[in-house]
Write a protein that holds these residues in place. Sequence first.
Motif, short mmCIF file in Angstrom:
data_model
loop_
_atom_site.label_atom_id
_atom_site.label_comp_id
_atom_site.label_asym_id
_atom_site.label_seq_id
_atom_site.Cartn_x
_atom_site.Cartn_y
_atom_site.Cartn_z
N HIS A 1 0.84 -1.21 0.00
CA HIS A 1 0.00 0.00 0.00
C HIS A 1 0.87 1.25 0.00
CE1 HIS A 1 -3.56 -2.40 1.05
NE2 HIS A 1 -2.74 -3.08 1.85
N ALA A 2 0.42 2.28 -0.71
CA ALA A 2 1.11 3.57 -0.69
C ALA A 2 0.77 4.35 0.57
CB ALA A 2 0.74 4.39 -1.92
N VAL A 3 -0.43 4.09 1.12
CA VAL A 3 -0.88 4.75 2.34
C VAL A 3 -1.42 3.68 3.27
CG1 VAL A 3 -2.49 6.43 3.34
CG2 VAL A 3 -1.52 6.83 1.06
N CYS A 4 -0.99 3.71 4.52
CA CYS A 4 -1.55 2.80 5.51
C CYS A 4 -2.21 3.63 6.61
CB CYS A 4 -0.49 1.85 6.06
SG CYS A 4 1.01 2.59 6.65
N TRP A 5 -2.98 2.99 7.46
CA TRP A 5 -3.75 3.71 8.46
C TRP A 5 -3.84 2.94 9.77
CZ3 TRP A 5 -8.30 1.42 10.17
CH2 TRP A 5 -8.78 0.37 9.38
N LEU A 6 -4.23 3.66 10.82
CA LEU A 6 -4.50 3.06 12.12
C LEU A 6 -5.55 3.91 12.81
CD1 LEU A 6 -3.12 4.93 14.57
CD2 LEU A 6 -1.04 3.99 13.58
N GLU A 7 -6.14 3.35 13.85
CA GLU A 7 -7.09 4.08 14.68
C GLU A 7 -6.65 3.96 16.13
OE1 GLU A 7 -10.89 2.32 13.76
OE2 GLU A 7 -10.96 3.31 11.79
N THR A 8 -6.80 5.06 16.87
CA THR A 8 -6.42 5.09 18.28
C THR A 8 -7.18 6.21 18.97
OG1 THR A 8 -4.53 5.00 19.79
CG2 THR A 8 -4.42 6.62 18.01
N GLY A 9 -7.11 6.24 20.28
CA GLY A 9 -7.72 7.33 21.03
C GLY A 9 -6.96 8.62 20.80
N SER A 10 -7.68 9.72 20.64
CA SER A 10 -7.04 10.99 20.27
C SER A 10 -6.13 11.55 21.35
CB SER A 10 -8.11 12.02 19.91
OG SER A 10 -8.93 12.29 21.03
N THR B 1 -4.44 9.69 23.74
CA THR B 1 -3.64 8.63 24.34
C THR B 1 -2.14 8.84 24.12
OG1 THR B 1 -3.75 7.29 22.34
CG2 THR B 1 -5.49 6.94 23.98
N ARG B 2 -1.35 8.16 24.92
CA ARG B 2 0.09 8.14 24.69
C ARG B 2 0.38 7.52 23.33
NH1 ARG B 2 3.33 5.01 28.40
NH2 ARG B 2 1.64 3.53 28.32
N ALA B 3 -0.43 6.55 22.93
CA ALA B 3 -0.25 5.90 21.63
C ALA B 3 -0.38 6.92 20.50
CB ALA B 3 -1.26 4.77 21.45
N ALA B 4 -1.37 7.80 20.57
CA ALA B 4 -1.55 8.80 19.51
C ALA B 4 -0.32 9.70 19.42
CB ALA B 4 -2.80 9.64 19.78
N GLN B 5 0.20 10.10 20.56
CA GLN B 5 1.42 10.94 20.58
C GLN B 5 2.60 10.17 19.96
OE1 GLN B 5 1.97 12.02 24.67
NE2 GLN B 5 0.00 13.08 24.80
N PHE B 6 2.72 8.91 20.32
CA PHE B 6 3.78 8.05 19.80
C PHE B 6 3.71 7.95 18.27
CE2 PHE B 6 4.62 3.60 18.46
CZ PHE B 6 6.00 3.55 18.66
N ASP C 1 -11.09 12.75 12.85
CA ASP C 1 -11.94 12.38 13.99
C ASP C 1 -12.94 11.33 13.52
OD1 ASP C 1 -13.81 12.20 16.04
OD2 ASP C 1 -13.80 14.34 16.45
N ILE C 2 -12.94 10.18 14.18
CA ILE C 2 -13.88 9.12 13.80
C ILE C 2 -14.95 8.90 14.87
CG2 ILE C 2 -12.32 7.98 12.19
CD1 ILE C 2 -11.74 5.91 14.39
N GLY C 3 -14.99 9.80 15.86
CA GLY C 3 -16.03 9.74 16.88
C GLY C 3 -15.60 9.00 18.13
N ASN C 4 -16.33 9.23 19.19
CA ASN C 4 -16.10 8.58 20.48
C ASN C 4 -14.68 8.79 21.00
OD1 ASN C 4 -18.75 7.52 20.67
ND2 ASN C 4 -18.15 5.87 19.29
N GLY C 5 -14.07 9.93 20.66
CA GLY C 5 -12.72 10.23 21.13
C GLY C 5 -11.61 9.55 20.37
N ASP C 6 -11.96 8.88 19.27
CA ASP C 6 -10.96 8.16 18.48
C ASP C 6 -10.60 8.93 17.21
OD1 ASP C 6 -10.82 6.03 20.25
OD2 ASP C 6 -12.37 4.89 19.22
N ILE C 7 -9.41 8.66 16.72
CA ILE C 7 -8.92 9.28 15.48
C ILE C 7 -8.38 8.21 14.55
CG2 ILE C 7 -8.39 11.55 16.44
CD1 ILE C 7 -5.42 10.58 16.68
N ARG C 8 -8.31 8.58 13.30
CA ARG C 8 -7.65 7.76 12.28
C ARG C 8 -6.43 8.55 11.85
NH1 ARG C 8 -9.53 4.38 7.25
NH2 ARG C 8 -7.84 4.82 5.80
N LEU C 9 -5.29 7.88 11.80
CA LEU C 9 -4.04 8.47 11.33
C LEU C 9 -3.58 7.68 10.10
CD1 LEU C 9 -2.17 8.89 14.74
CD2 LEU C 9 -3.20 10.72 13.37
N GLU C 10 -2.86 8.36 9.23
CA GLU C 10 -2.33 7.72 8.04
C GLU C 10 -0.84 7.98 7.94
OE1 GLU C 10 -6.22 8.09 5.13
OE2 GLU C 10 -4.55 9.48 4.85
#
Length: 145
Positions: A105-114, A116-121, A132-141
Amino acid sequence: MSIQIRAAETTDVAGIFHVRTSVKENVLSAAELKSMGITEDSITAMIENGPCAWVAVEDSEVIGFSMIDAEEGSLFAAFVLPSHEGRGVGRRIVEAAERELFTRHAVCWLETGSTTRAAQFYRRLGWSNEQDIGNGDIRLEKRRA
């Protein structure tokens, strides 16, 4: 002893579950994982069916792991034992997963809490295009270099 990053093997599944149920953030018990369909059998089958998981091993102990859905292009798990945080293990297991994702894939993605330490990482590792995908979660690419 040094930390080795390698493709997960079926013999690593118990260690993967130990790591997953030992984390400080996004905590889930074995029973909660099972209710979501995440069992030792399901993870074993995934590992048998192709490159989808990597482990960090120190002194024969699984201390971290990452997992992808190669078909969907997503990174859906990256966890490190709390005792091994801050040593670069997370970065190395995510980089292993990214290498495989970017072969497909040229672009990959993940979802995590906006918040969280994971999002910062992930942001520090270059994941962006936050949605923003709702319920405090985000999608990053992340795009292939």
